[in-house]
Design a protein around this motif. Structure first.
Motif, PDB file in Angstrom:
ATOM      1  N   PRO A 133      81.502  34.686 -12.612  1.00  9.99           N
ATOM      2  CA  PRO A 133      81.795  33.698 -11.554  1.00  9.99           C
ATOM      3  C   PRO A 133      83.187  33.945 -10.964  1.00  9.99           C
ATOM      4  CG  PRO A 133      80.916  32.630 -13.509  1.00  9.99           C
ATOM      5  CD  PRO A 133      81.229  34.034 -13.917  1.00  9.99           C
ATOM      6  N   ALA A 134      83.221  34.259  -9.691  1.00 10.81           N
ATOM      7  CA  ALA A 134      84.502  34.561  -9.053  1.00 10.81           C
ATOM      8  C   ALA A 134      85.337  33.291  -8.879  1.00 10.81           C
ATOM      9  CB  ALA A 134      84.266  35.212  -7.699  1.00 10.81           C
ATOM     10  N   ARG A 135      86.639  33.431  -9.100  1.00 11.96           N
ATOM     11  CA  ARG A 135      87.589  32.330  -8.887  1.00 11.96           C
ATOM     12  C   ARG A 135      88.232  32.483  -7.515  1.00 11.96           C
ATOM     13  NH1 ARG A 135      88.357  34.031 -14.342  1.00 11.96           N
ATOM     14  NH2 ARG A 135      88.220  32.326 -15.873  1.00 11.96           N
ATOM     15  N   ASP A 136      88.565  31.371  -6.896  1.00 13.14           N
ATOM     16  CA  ASP A 136      89.263  31.472  -5.623  1.00 13.14           C
ATOM     17  C   ASP A 136      90.753  31.732  -5.871  1.00 13.14           C
ATOM     18  OD1 ASP A 136      90.535  29.053  -6.141  1.00 13.14           O
ATOM     19  OD2 ASP A 136      89.528  27.946  -4.556  1.00 13.14           O
ATOM     20  N   HIS A 137      91.488  32.007  -4.793  1.00 16.35           N
ATOM     21  CA  HIS A 137      92.882  32.437  -4.947  1.00 16.35           C
ATOM     22  C   HIS A 137      93.757  31.367  -5.573  1.00 16.35           C
ATOM     23  CE1 HIS A 137      93.453  30.105  -1.222  1.00 16.35           C
ATOM     24  NE2 HIS A 137      94.743  30.109  -1.515  1.00 16.35           N
ATOM     25  N   LEU A 138      93.445  30.087  -5.338  1.00 11.35           N
ATOM     26  CA  LEU A 138      94.290  29.049  -5.906  1.00 11.35           C
ATOM     27  C   LEU A 138      94.078  28.939  -7.412  1.00 11.35           C
ATOM     28  CD1 LEU A 138      96.367  26.861  -5.633  1.00 11.35           C
ATOM     29  CD2 LEU A 138      94.567  25.253  -4.973  1.00 11.35           C
ATOM     30  N   GLU A 139      92.825  28.995  -7.844  1.00  6.02           N
ATOM     31  CA  GLU A 139      92.569  28.954  -9.282  1.00  6.02           C
ATOM     32  C   GLU A 139      93.212  30.149  -9.970  1.00  6.02           C
ATOM     33  OE1 GLU A 139      88.840  28.646 -12.477  1.00  6.02           O
ATOM     34  OE2 GLU A 139      88.450  28.703 -10.310  1.00  6.02           O
ATOM     35  N   THR A 339      85.282  34.448  -2.278  1.00  2.69           N
ATOM     36  CA  THR A 339      84.767  33.116  -2.581  1.00  2.69           C
ATOM     37  C   THR A 339      84.392  32.336  -1.335  1.00  2.69           C
ATOM     38  OG1 THR A 339      86.981  32.107  -2.615  1.00  2.69           O
ATOM     39  CG2 THR A 339      86.128  32.994  -4.707  1.00  2.69           C
ATOM     40  N   GLN A 340      84.848  32.788  -0.179  1.00  2.00           N
ATOM     41  CA  GLN A 340      84.467  32.124   1.067  1.00  2.00           C
ATOM     42  C   GLN A 340      83.312  32.855   1.758  1.00  2.00           C
ATOM     43  OE1 GLN A 340      87.704  31.205   3.687  1.00  2.00           O
ATOM     44  NE2 GLN A 340      88.947  30.300   2.080  1.00  2.00           N
ATOM     45  N   HIS A 341      82.958  34.020   1.211  1.00  2.00           N
ATOM     46  CA  HIS A 341      81.874  34.817   1.793  1.00  2.00           C
ATOM     47  C   HIS A 341      82.098  35.013   3.293  1.00  2.00           C
ATOM     48  CE1 HIS A 341      79.793  34.271  -2.011  1.00  2.00           C
ATOM     49  NE2 HIS A 341      79.956  32.963  -1.885  1.00  2.00           N
ATOM     50  N   ALA A 342      83.342  35.304   3.635  1.00  2.00           N
ATOM     51  CA  ALA A 342      83.694  35.420   5.049  1.00  2.00           C
ATOM     52  C   ALA A 342      84.921  36.299   5.214  1.00  2.00           C
ATOM     53  CB  ALA A 342      83.974  34.038   5.639  1.00  2.00           C
ATOM     54  N   ALA A 389      93.653  37.357  -0.212  1.00  2.00           N
ATOM     55  CA  ALA A 389      92.660  38.424  -0.312  1.00  2.00           C
ATOM     56  C   ALA A 389      92.941  39.341  -1.500  1.00  2.00           C
ATOM     57  CB  ALA A 389      92.631  39.234   0.981  1.00  2.00           C
ATOM     58  N   LEU A 390      94.221  39.586  -1.774  1.00  2.00           N
ATOM     59  CA  LEU A 390      94.567  40.468  -2.898  1.00  2.00           C
ATOM     60  C   LEU A 390      94.094  39.893  -4.228  1.00  2.00           C
ATOM     61  CD1 LEU A 390      98.157  41.705  -2.005  1.00  2.00           C
ATOM     62  CD2 LEU A 390      96.192  43.142  -2.514  1.00  2.00           C
ATOM     63  N   LEU A 391      94.405  38.622  -4.483  1.00  2.00           N
ATOM     64  CA  LEU A 391      94.026  38.016  -5.759  1.00  2.00           C
ATOM     65  C   LEU A 391      92.511  37.964  -5.911  1.00  2.00           C
ATOM     66  CD1 LEU A 391      96.539  35.021  -6.114  1.00  2.00           C
ATOM     67  CD2 LEU A 391      96.695  37.307  -7.113  1.00  2.00           C
ATOM     68  N   GLU A 392      91.828  37.543  -4.882  1.00  6.16           N
ATOM     69  CA  GLU A 392      90.376  37.385  -4.999  1.00  6.16           C
ATOM     70  C   GLU A 392      89.660  38.728  -5.095  1.00  6.16           C
ATOM     71  OE1 GLU A 392      88.240  34.593  -2.773  1.00  6.16           O
ATOM     72  OE2 GLU A 392      89.813  33.054  -2.772  1.00  6.16           O
ATOM     73  N   THR A 393      90.109  39.714  -4.355  1.00  2.00           N
ATOM     74  CA  THR A 393      89.450  41.018  -4.355  1.00  2.00           C
ATOM     75  C   THR A 393      89.613  41.743  -5.687  1.00  2.00           C
ATOM     76  OG1 THR A 393      89.689  41.291  -1.967  1.00  2.00           O
ATOM     77  CG2 THR A 393      89.424  43.306  -3.267  1.00  2.00           C
ATOM     78  N   HIS A 394      90.794  41.658  -6.267  1.00  2.00           N
ATOM     79  CA  HIS A 394      91.109  42.457  -7.456  1.00  2.00           C
ATOM     80  C   HIS A 394      91.068  41.654  -8.759  1.00  2.00           C
ATOM     81  CE1 HIS A 394      91.983  45.815  -4.886  1.00  2.00           C
ATOM     82  NE2 HIS A 394      92.908  45.136  -4.226  1.00  2.00           N
ATOM     83  N   GLN A 395      90.408  40.501  -8.756  1.00  3.40           N
ATOM     84  CA  GLN A 395      90.328  39.671  -9.956  1.00  3.40           C
ATOM     85  C   GLN A 395      89.417  40.277 -11.002  1.00  3.40           C
ATOM     86  OE1 GLN A 395      87.871  35.952  -9.672  1.00  3.40           O
ATOM     87  NE2 GLN A 395      87.814  36.467  -7.468  1.00  3.40           N
ATOM     88  N   ARG A 396      89.653  39.879 -12.253  1.00  2.66           N
ATOM     89  CA  ARG A 396      88.819  40.309 -13.374  1.00  2.66           C
ATOM     90  C   ARG A 396      88.303  39.080 -14.108  1.00  2.66           C
ATOM     91  NH1 ARG A 396      92.200  45.362 -15.905  1.00  2.66           N
ATOM     92  NH2 ARG A 396      93.231  43.660 -17.050  1.00  2.66           N
ATOM     93  N   ALA A 397      87.365  39.298 -15.005  1.00  2.34           N
ATOM     94  CA  ALA A 397      86.649  38.183 -15.636  1.00  2.34           C
ATOM     95  C   ALA A 397      87.570  37.228 -16.378  1.00  2.34           C
ATOM     96  CB  ALA A 397      85.580  38.729 -16.586  1.00  2.34           C
ATOM     97  N   ASP A 398      88.641  37.739 -16.969  1.00  2.14           N
ATOM     98  CA  ASP A 398      89.524  36.882 -17.769  1.00  2.14           C
ATOM     99  C   ASP A 398      90.591  36.185 -16.935  1.00  2.14           C
ATOM    100  OD1 ASP A 398      91.091  39.022 -17.104  1.00  2.14           O
ATOM    101  OD2 ASP A 398      91.741  39.481 -19.154  1.00  2.14           O
ATOM    102  N   GLY A 399      90.526  36.329 -15.622  1.00  3.82           N
ATOM    103  CA  GLY A 399      91.505  35.689 -14.747  1.00  3.82           C
ATOM    104  C   GLY A 399      92.699  36.567 -14.435  1.00  3.82           C
ATOM    105  N   SER A 400      92.745  37.757 -15.017  1.00  6.44           N
ATOM    106  CA  SER A 400      93.804  38.699 -14.660  1.00  6.44           C
ATOM    107  C   SER A 400      93.468  39.363 -13.325  1.00  6.44           C
ATOM    108  CB  SER A 400      93.973  39.757 -15.755  1.00  6.44           C
ATOM    109  OG  SER A 400      92.779  40.510 -15.900  1.00  6.44           O
ATOM    110  N   VAL A 401      94.449  40.035 -12.762  1.00  8.17           N
ATOM    111  CA  VAL A 401      94.264  40.674 -11.453  1.00  8.17           C
ATOM    112  C   VAL A 401      94.843  42.081 -11.502  1.00  8.17           C
ATOM    113  CG1 VAL A 401      94.891  40.602  -9.003  1.00  8.17           C
ATOM    114  CG2 VAL A 401      94.321  38.479 -10.194  1.00  8.17           C
ATOM    115  N   THR A 402      94.055  43.052 -11.078  1.00  3.76           N
ATOM    116  CA  THR A 402      94.526  44.431 -11.010  1.00  3.76           C
ATOM    117  C   THR A 402      95.463  44.597  -9.822  1.00  3.76           C
ATOM    118  OG1 THR A 402      92.445  45.230 -11.965  1.00  3.76           O
ATOM    119  CG2 THR A 402      93.824  46.844 -10.822  1.00  3.76           C
ATOM    120  N   VAL A 403      96.591  45.251 -10.061  1.00  2.00           N
ATOM    121  CA  VAL A 403      97.561  45.485  -8.990  1.00  2.00           C
ATOM    122  C   VAL A 403      97.195  46.784  -8.278  1.00  2.00           C
ATOM    123  CG1 VAL A 403      99.979  45.906  -8.433  1.00  2.00           C
ATOM    124  CG2 VAL A 403      99.378  44.297 -10.257  1.00  2.00           C
TER     125      VAL A 403
END
Length: 421
Positions: A133-139, A339-342, A389-403
């Motif tokens: 389940p993808a998280r949005d940028h604020l979460e 998460t906005q599918h847009a 866009a950076l946070l949402e695109t590069h997120q991982r399952a545990d809530g970390s984000v690839t740089v």
């Protein structure tokens, strides 16, 4: 402002541009009528002033007996000249008021219509998919200790925020990446004032239909800028530029402020539509003949940034009715927000042709020695919204984000942003 000679010689060109924008075509006839009244009033004023000057010579050569009568006539003529001058001034102000409401002429090929009538130029990159389940940028931002909306609202109100920890570092990294690339392309770095005079804000075209989005400090008669484009456009006002060796290019950073009037209920979650943000803006002064090529160059730099950041995006040719007052053509680059599918706008670049330069009296000297208005262009190279866009695109399952790899040197070599405890 547009070229008054175009208005006089080819009013149908201006009318066609107004139609494509969905703007009032009647402004063209109003401006022509005001221009005729202005020129008529000025001609009458100059005729009377020439008559006054000639009469003055008669008085100087008159005999002692003739002078009293002539002096009486001089007084009457002086009153006529004064009244004619006042009429000319009023006519000139009336024309200027009408003329300045006409937006820039849209370039050939710009699609007609409103916000939804853009033309899709291309889509680039693969939209990310997740097996969780993808998280949005604020979460994600809250998990990373990067975004704090609650304390932003507590301190400043709605649509304000704190960027903390890796959030602040990510913002600086984006700006540094953009700055390095702009310098390599020949842009001069500038940190611009966030406050400008009314004539500068008006000169760039931001006090027209979007004036309600601008913050004004009434006690100081200054405006807070919503982009460093404003200050950079004013940087060379009332100057004659030397662009014989090529366009003058600046990349300006500033904190930006927008009231976001009329956007209540839109994008209220997170940092997509906020009142304050950081922004790195490219600005070019060029020969009008080279403006379209420069516009393509700005767009290429923006696309290279988004591609190297691993973002899926599309480029659209903005429709005439969705252009700002000063823009003759604008390309928007919109990144995919999972998460906005847009697609959401991250950056845009505008060719303002000579519109701003005419208002701000910024010229260049051509090969024939004559001066004429330069063309001005602008384009964003990084802004706070990119974090979405950076946070949402590069997120991982545990809530970390690839740089993304290109950002790692600007984040101390960090390759992953980890959730805080």
């Amino acid at each position: 402002m547009i070229d008054v000679q175009v208005l006089r010689a080819s009013p149908e060109v201006v009318e066609r541009s107004q139609q494509r924008r969905g703007a009032p075509v009647s402004l063209v006839s109003q401006a022509l009528e005001a221009d005729l009244l202005r020129r008529t009033a000025l001609t009458e004023f100059e005729r009377l002033r020439a008559e006054q000057n000639a009469f003055g010579k008669r008085v100087a050569a008159a005999t002692k007996d003739d002078k009293p009568a002539l002096l009486q006539q001089v007084k009457g003529l002086a009153a006529e000249v004064k009244a004619a001058g006042e009429r000319a001034a009023v006519a000139d102000a009336t024309f200027d008021q009408v003329f300045r409401t006409i937006p820039n002429l849209v370039l050939d090929g710009v699609p007609a219509g409103g916000e939804d009538d853009f033309v899709l130029m291309r889509e680039v990159g693969e939209r990310p998919t997740f097996d969780f389940p993808a998280r949005d940028h604020l979460e994600l931002g809250e998990l990373l200790g990067a975004i704090d909306m609650n304390r932003g609202a507590k301190v400043s109100g709605a649509r304000f925020y704190f960027l903390t920890g890796v959030g602040a570092l990510l913002e600086f990294a984006l700006q540094q990446l953009g700055l390095a690339r702009a310098q390599a392309a020949g842009f001069v770095p500038v940190i611009t004032p966030a406050l400008v005079k009314p004539e500068i804000m008006a000169g760039t075209g931001f006090l027209g239909e979007h004036a309600d989005e601008v913050y004004r400090l009434e006690a100081d008669d200054l405006y807070l800028t919503g982009t460093s484009e404003v200050a950079l456009a004013g940087y060379h006002c009332d100057e004659i530029l030397d662009i014989s060796a090529g366009p003058l290019k600046y990349v300006g950073w500033s904190t930006c402020f927008r009231r976001e009037a009329g956007s209540h209920g839109k994008d209220t979650r997170g940092i997509i539509r906020v009142h304050q943000f950081g922004k790195l803006e490219m600005f070019v002064y060029s020969d009008p003949a080279e403006a379209q090529a420069e516009h393509a160059g700005l767009l290429a730099m923006q696309e290279a940034m988004l591609t190297d950041l691993g973002l899926a995006y599309r480029v659209i040719d903005t429709a005439a009715g969705d252009l700002g007052t000063s823009a003759a053509r604008k390309y928007d680059v919109e990144a995919w927000v999972p998460t906005q599918h847009a697609y959401r706008e991250l950056t845009s670049t505008s060719n303002c042709t000579t519109f701003q330069a005419r208002r701000l009296n910024t010229r260049f000297r051509g090969e024939d020695g004559r001066t004429s208005p330069v063309a001005t262009l602008n384009g964003t190279l990084a802004t706070t919204r990119w974090i979405v866009a950076l946070l949402e695109t590069h997120q991982r399952a545990d809530g970390s984000v690839t740089v993304p790899e290109v950002l790692r040197p600007h984040l101390g070599g960090r390759d992953v942003l980890e959730p805080t405890a």
